[in-house]
Design a protein around this motif. Structure first.
Motif, short mmCIF file in Angstrom:
data_model
loop_
_atom_site.label_atom_id
_atom_site.label_comp_id
_atom_site.label_asym_id
_atom_site.label_seq_id
_atom_site.Cartn_x
_atom_site.Cartn_y
_atom_site.Cartn_z
N GLN A 30 76.39 59.97 -17.00
CA GLN A 30 77.68 60.28 -17.80
C GLN A 30 78.28 60.35 -16.51
O GLN A 30 79.54 59.99 -17.01
CB GLN A 30 77.87 61.65 -18.52
CG GLN A 30 76.99 61.04 -20.47
CD GLN A 30 76.79 62.09 -20.70
OE1 GLN A 30 76.41 63.60 -20.32
NE2 GLN A 30 76.34 61.59 -22.31
N ALA A 31 77.85 61.62 -15.36
CA ALA A 31 79.01 61.45 -14.64
C ALA A 31 79.00 60.67 -13.44
O ALA A 31 80.17 60.65 -13.29
CB ALA A 31 78.02 62.88 -14.07
N ALA A 32 77.83 59.55 -13.63
CA ALA A 32 77.91 58.52 -12.68
C ALA A 32 79.37 57.60 -13.42
O ALA A 32 79.93 57.13 -12.84
CB ALA A 32 77.22 58.15 -12.46
N GLN A 33 79.58 57.77 -14.73
CA GLN A 33 80.15 57.03 -15.61
C GLN A 33 81.68 57.12 -15.13
O GLN A 33 82.38 56.46 -14.65
CB GLN A 33 79.27 56.87 -16.51
CG GLN A 33 78.50 55.65 -16.65
CD GLN A 33 78.02 55.68 -18.18
OE1 GLN A 33 78.50 56.84 -19.36
NE2 GLN A 33 76.99 54.69 -18.51
N CYS A 34 81.90 58.27 -14.89
CA CYS A 34 83.20 59.40 -14.98
C CYS A 34 84.02 59.05 -13.53
O CYS A 34 84.87 58.74 -13.54
CB CYS A 34 82.58 60.62 -15.27
SG CYS A 34 84.71 61.69 -14.98
N VAL A 35 82.99 58.86 -12.62
CA VAL A 35 82.96 58.41 -11.16
C VAL A 35 83.87 56.67 -10.83
O VAL A 35 84.67 57.20 -10.69
CB VAL A 35 82.14 59.21 -9.96
CG1 VAL A 35 82.38 58.21 -8.85
CG2 VAL A 35 81.33 60.13 -10.11
N ALA A 36 82.91 56.19 -12.13
CA ALA A 36 83.09 54.99 -11.54
C ALA A 36 84.80 54.64 -12.62
O ALA A 36 85.79 53.91 -11.98
CB ALA A 36 81.91 54.26 -12.58
N GLN A 37 84.93 55.50 -13.83
CA GLN A 37 86.25 55.18 -14.35
C GLN A 37 86.69 55.50 -13.66
O GLN A 37 88.37 55.30 -14.11
CB GLN A 37 85.94 55.31 -15.57
CG GLN A 37 85.17 55.18 -16.51
CD GLN A 37 84.83 56.02 -18.13
OE1 GLN A 37 84.99 57.42 -17.86
NE2 GLN A 37 83.68 55.03 -19.04
N ALA A 38 87.29 56.47 -13.13
CA ALA A 38 88.57 57.18 -12.12
C ALA A 38 88.48 56.06 -10.90
O ALA A 38 89.08 56.66 -10.17
CB ALA A 38 87.91 58.52 -11.23
#
Length: 73
Positions: A46-54
């Protein structure tokens, strides 16, 4: 170091997995970034997805192998 980045050329994001201790140092650190993201309580995925979405192009782990580190991200 963070306060001296050229913010006209770079948009700085912070991703924090640690607690919000309300300290003066934490306030100063947050102010050095354009955006602050809390990933506390998120899985590494989930944290990696947050980074990617940013839209992050370069990610630097300032925590290393210390308390609250997220090396899995």
């Amino acid at each position: 170091m963070l306060e001296h980045w050229n913010r006209q050329r770079f948009e700085l994001h912070a991703f924090s997995g640690g607690p919000d201790d309300g300290s003066p140092l934490q306030h100063r650190t947050r102010a050095a970034f354009d955006r602050f993201h809390s990933v506390r309580g998120l899985t590494d995925l989930q944290a990696a997805q947050c980074v990617a979405q940013a839209g992050i192009a370069i990610l630097i782990d300032l925590g290393g192998y210390t308390a609250n580190s997220r090396t899995g991200v």
